[in-house]
Design a protein around this motif. Structure first.
Motif, PDB file in Angstrom:
ATOM      1  N   ARG A  58     -42.150 -14.868  -3.096  1.00 44.16           N
ATOM      2  CA  ARG A  58     -41.109 -15.865  -2.846  1.00 44.16           C
ATOM      3  C   ARG A  58     -40.606 -15.674  -1.418  1.00 44.16           C
ATOM      4  O   ARG A  58     -40.309 -14.540  -1.017  1.00 44.16           O
ATOM      5  N   GLU A 112     -37.902 -15.437   0.417  1.00 44.00           N
ATOM      6  CA  GLU A 112     -36.465 -15.267   0.231  1.00 44.00           C
ATOM      7  C   GLU A 112     -35.894 -14.511   1.415  1.00 44.00           C
ATOM      8  O   GLU A 112     -36.619 -13.898   2.186  1.00 44.00           O
ATOM      9  N   GLY A 136     -33.679  -4.686  -2.600  1.00 44.86           N
ATOM     10  CA  GLY A 136     -33.863  -5.245  -3.944  1.00 44.86           C
ATOM     11  C   GLY A 136     -34.345  -6.682  -3.955  1.00 44.86           C
ATOM     12  O   GLY A 136     -34.502  -7.270  -5.022  1.00 44.86           O
ATOM     13  N   ARG A 137     -34.556  -7.243  -2.762  1.00 40.41           N
ATOM     14  CA  ARG A 137     -35.052  -8.615  -2.724  1.00 40.41           C
ATOM     15  C   ARG A 137     -36.143  -8.721  -1.673  1.00 40.41           C
ATOM     16  O   ARG A 137     -35.888  -8.535  -0.490  1.00 40.41           O
ATOM     17  N   TYR A 138     -37.340  -8.984  -2.138  1.00 41.73           N
ATOM     18  CA  TYR A 138     -38.508  -8.926  -1.264  1.00 41.73           C
ATOM     19  C   TYR A 138     -39.290 -10.231  -1.347  1.00 41.73           C
ATOM     20  O   TYR A 138     -39.031 -11.070  -2.193  1.00 41.73           O
ATOM     21  N   PHE A 151     -43.049  -8.962  -4.581  1.00 38.68           N
ATOM     22  CA  PHE A 151     -42.447  -7.972  -5.468  1.00 38.68           C
ATOM     23  C   PHE A 151     -43.238  -7.957  -6.765  1.00 38.68           C
ATOM     24  O   PHE A 151     -44.065  -8.833  -7.013  1.00 38.68           O
ATOM     25  N   GLN A 160     -43.447  -7.689 -10.987  1.00 35.78           N
ATOM     26  CA  GLN A 160     -42.729  -7.909 -12.248  1.00 35.78           C
ATOM     27  C   GLN A 160     -43.535  -7.359 -13.416  1.00 35.78           C
ATOM     28  O   GLN A 160     -44.751  -7.520 -13.465  1.00 35.78           O
ATOM     29  N   ARG A 177     -30.199 -19.865 -15.105  1.00 40.02           N
ATOM     30  CA  ARG A 177     -31.304 -19.157 -14.464  1.00 40.02           C
ATOM     31  C   ARG A 177     -31.954 -20.092 -13.451  1.00 40.02           C
ATOM     32  O   ARG A 177     -31.807 -21.299 -13.522  1.00 40.02           O
ATOM     33  N   GLY A 187     -29.495  -8.313 -10.760  1.00 45.31           N
ATOM     34  CA  GLY A 187     -30.358  -8.716 -11.877  1.00 45.31           C
ATOM     35  C   GLY A 187     -31.552  -7.794 -12.012  1.00 45.31           C
ATOM     36  O   GLY A 187     -32.307  -7.602 -11.069  1.00 45.31           O
ATOM     37  N   VAL A 188     -31.693  -7.185 -13.176  1.00 46.73           N
ATOM     38  CA  VAL A 188     -32.829  -6.297 -13.414  1.00 46.73           C
ATOM     39  C   VAL A 188     -33.962  -7.075 -14.077  1.00 46.73           C
ATOM     40  O   VAL A 188     -35.132  -6.914 -13.739  1.00 46.73           O
ATOM     41  N   GLY A 189     -33.596  -7.907 -15.021  1.00 48.58           N
ATOM     42  CA  GLY A 189     -34.623  -8.687 -15.698  1.00 48.58           C
ATOM     43  C   GLY A 189     -33.968  -9.715 -16.593  1.00 48.58           C
ATOM     44  O   GLY A 189     -32.815  -9.552 -17.000  1.00 48.58           O
ATOM     45  N   ALA A 229     -39.011 -11.538 -17.565  1.00 46.61           N
ATOM     46  CA  ALA A 229     -39.625 -10.765 -16.486  1.00 46.61           C
ATOM     47  C   ALA A 229     -38.587  -9.813 -15.938  1.00 46.61           C
ATOM     48  O   ALA A 229     -37.391 -10.137 -15.902  1.00 46.61           O
ATOM     49  N   GLY A 257     -38.000  -6.961 -12.606  1.00 46.33           N
ATOM     50  CA  GLY A 257     -38.549  -6.532 -11.329  1.00 46.33           C
ATOM     51  C   GLY A 257     -38.715  -5.017 -11.278  1.00 46.33           C
ATOM     52  O   GLY A 257     -37.761  -4.276 -11.516  1.00 46.33           O
ATOM     53  N   ARG A 271     -36.407  -3.303  -8.696  1.00 39.52           N
ATOM     54  CA  ARG A 271     -35.011  -3.204  -9.165  1.00 39.52           C
ATOM     55  C   ARG A 271     -34.878  -2.107 -10.232  1.00 39.52           C
ATOM     56  O   ARG A 271     -33.898  -1.375 -10.254  1.00 39.52           O
TER      57      ARG A 271
HETATM   58  P1  AMP Z   1     -36.693 -14.484 -12.157  1.00 37.15           P
HETATM   59  O1  AMP Z   1     -38.162 -14.803 -12.296  1.00 37.15           O
HETATM   60  O2  AMP Z   1     -36.069 -15.115 -10.954  1.00 37.15           O
HETATM   61  O3  AMP Z   1     -35.951 -14.699 -13.429  1.00 37.15           O
HETATM   62  O4  AMP Z   1     -36.615 -12.932 -11.855  1.00 37.15           O
HETATM   63  C1  AMP Z   1     -36.862 -11.957 -12.826  1.00 37.15           C
HETATM   64  C2  AMP Z   1     -36.627 -10.591 -12.234  1.00 37.15           C
HETATM   65  O5  AMP Z   1     -37.542 -10.390 -11.163  1.00 37.15           O
HETATM   66  C3  AMP Z   1     -35.266 -10.397 -11.603  1.00 37.15           C
HETATM   67  O6  AMP Z   1     -34.342  -9.986 -12.571  1.00 37.15           O
HETATM   68  C4  AMP Z   1     -35.534  -9.303 -10.596  1.00 37.15           C
HETATM   69  O7  AMP Z   1     -35.548  -8.044 -11.230  1.00 37.15           O
HETATM   70  C5  AMP Z   1     -36.937  -9.616 -10.139  1.00 37.15           C
HETATM   71  N1  AMP Z   1     -36.933 -10.382  -8.874  1.00 37.15           N
HETATM   72  C6  AMP Z   1     -36.796 -11.718  -8.705  1.00 37.15           C
HETATM   73  N2  AMP Z   1     -36.879 -12.063  -7.426  1.00 37.15           N
HETATM   74  C7  AMP Z   1     -37.084 -10.915  -6.730  1.00 37.15           C
HETATM   75  C8  AMP Z   1     -37.275 -10.596  -5.347  1.00 37.15           C
HETATM   76  N3  AMP Z   1     -37.285 -11.520  -4.402  1.00 37.15           N
HETATM   77  N4  AMP Z   1     -37.455  -9.283  -5.019  1.00 37.15           N
HETATM   78  C9  AMP Z   1     -37.470  -8.319  -5.958  1.00 37.15           C
HETATM   79  N5  AMP Z   1     -37.312  -8.567  -7.264  1.00 37.15           N
HETATM   80  C10 AMP Z   1     -37.119  -9.840  -7.658  1.00 37.15           C
END
Ligand code: AMP
Length: 419
Positions: A114, A116, A121-123, A126, A128, A259, A281-283, A306, A308, A311
């Protein structure tokens, strides 16, 4: 300017010292999920772009600004997967998995992409772990799936966890509610942040996610979706709560849980950790009963989540230190080619006998080789010289001379209990 000596912004190398912890995450995930009948699946790293625009939703941040989309040599628009649920539902439909006993339960460990704003914690790439149960709308699927993620996070020592659950209802109730919410947002338009204002028509529910203070004040008095659900959806949600209560899994009901993906209906949930900073957010996940139809499949209910890996590791404590794997180090006593060949043969024999073995590969002095073996955590050093093999056992401190390789290896096997 791009620098060929730097990994791209928002990406990272998984260096050898991090690999064992990640393997632990994989092992625990596998044990918990396969113990509950989930089977591993892996889908391609890229998919047709339309798979995501139709499922994740045109109006979402992911589709609007975060996808890595490119055109290939055949003029097809492809996208590096920003999430794995849509690819798995695609795979379920493509392979006729509806013919299998339902629900089909699948788990994965995959990288996602993504674009982002990169931070801790945001890459941009990443990893899952995730689970999908496709083919049943029974609330027991929801409860079981949430409980399995809770078990994985607990076994991995994730600290400060909080579980929030909500329900988005079915599409008819959500449509009615969207209109109500839009009316509320329009009535307070002058107090909304620009990005929220711009999305009143496209995606009004995301207004609940805004960090802007004045927007939050408007949202505090907004109508709540949970108060406008159909009876069947309320029943479904009540049954889910009953099951979570039955296993004493603590949770809070969050009527504003939104979400970032459009395909959710009915149950949504999220685990967050106060051991993490802004990216707490962990999952999370939820039910996506309409997703299959959005991509031209027959109506097929599904539920998944899912989490991460990065995280999880940031919020986990007390994960075991990796054990050294090397049991035997083969040192070479002199430069004679025959000695080197004998050492090489000894290391290969040892591996064939199931002994994890390394051999000297950099021409160190004998003293240097012993130091290196110690650093590797090897229990034995076998030094090959013209006359035979000397075996040193670091644990007992004993050194024993052997006339031939087999006798030395037999001693290693006896000492280590490697069968
Ligand atoms: P999501 O698919 O957006 O519901 O994300 C599910 C989980 O993936 C989140 O709770 C995070 O643990 C992890 N996650 C989502 N986006 C990122 C990101 N850019 N970098 C690292 N972990 C992420």
């Amino acid at each position: 300017m791009s620098d060929p000596l730097q990994a791209p912004r928002g990406t990272f190398d998984i260096l050898p010292e991090q690999a064992p912890l990640r393997l632990t995450v994989e092992k625990v995930t596998r044990a918990v999920l396969e113990g509950a009948g989930y089977e591993r699946i892996e889908t391609p790293t890229f998919e047709a772009t339309e798979l995501f625009t139709r499922s994740v939703g045109e109006a979402t941040d992911i589709v609007q600004k975060e996808m890595y989309t490119f055109t290939d040599g055949g003029e097809r628009s492809l996208t590096l997967r920003p999430e794995v649920t849509a690819p798995i539902v695609r795979s379920y439909l493509q392979h006729g998995m509806h013919k299998l006993p339902q629900p089909v339960k699948l788990w994965y460990l995959s990288s996602c992409f993504r674009y982002e704003r990169a931070q801790k914690g945001r890459y941009r790439q990443f990893w899952q772990i995730g689970a999908e149960a496709i083919g049943s709308d029974d609330p027991a699927v929801d409860a079981e799936s949430i409980a399995l993620l809770a078990e994985i996070l607990e076994q991995l020592g994730v600290q400060g966890l909080q579980l929030r659950v909500g329900s988005l209802g079915g599409s008819a109730a959500r449509e009615r509610y969207r209109e109500l919410l839009k009316t509320h947002l329009r009535a307070n338009e002058d107090q909304l942040a620009e990005d929220v204002k711009a999305r009143i028509d496209l995606n009004p529910l995301r207004a609940f996610d805004s960090a802007d203070e004045s927007t939050r004040a408007v949202m505090a008095t907004a109508p709540l979706l949970l108060d406008h659900l159909d009876k069947e959806d309320l029943d479904h949600f009540a049954q889910l709560r009953l099951l979570l209560d039955a296993i004493d899994l603590p949770y809070v009901i969050d009527p504003t849980l939104v979400r970032g993906l459009d395909y959710y209906a009915r149950t949504v949930f999220e685990f967050s950790s106060d051991a993490l900073g802004a990216q707490s957010g962990v999952g999370g996940g939820g039910r996506y009963d309409g997703l299959a139809e959005q991509i031209d499949g027959p109506p097929t209910p599904g539920f998944g989540w899912a989490a991460g890996i990065e995280r999880i590791l940031l919020a986990a404590e007390g994960l075991p230190e990796p054990e050294p794997l090397t049991v035997l180090f083969v040192a070479i006593g002199d430069d004679d080619p025959a000695t080197r060949a004998a050492g090489f043969a000894l290391s290969t024999d040892a591996r064939r006998a199931g002994i994890p073995t390394q051999i000297e590969l950099a021409g160190r002095s004998i003293k240097g080789q012993y130091k290196h073996a110690d650093r590797l955590g090897a229990r034995f050093v076998a030094t090959v010289s013209g006359a035979g093999v000397e075996l040193k056992d670091f644990e007992s401190g004993d050194s024993t001379a052997f006339d031939d390789r087999d006798a030395a290896l037999a001693a290693v096997l006896r000492g280590k209990g490697v069968a």
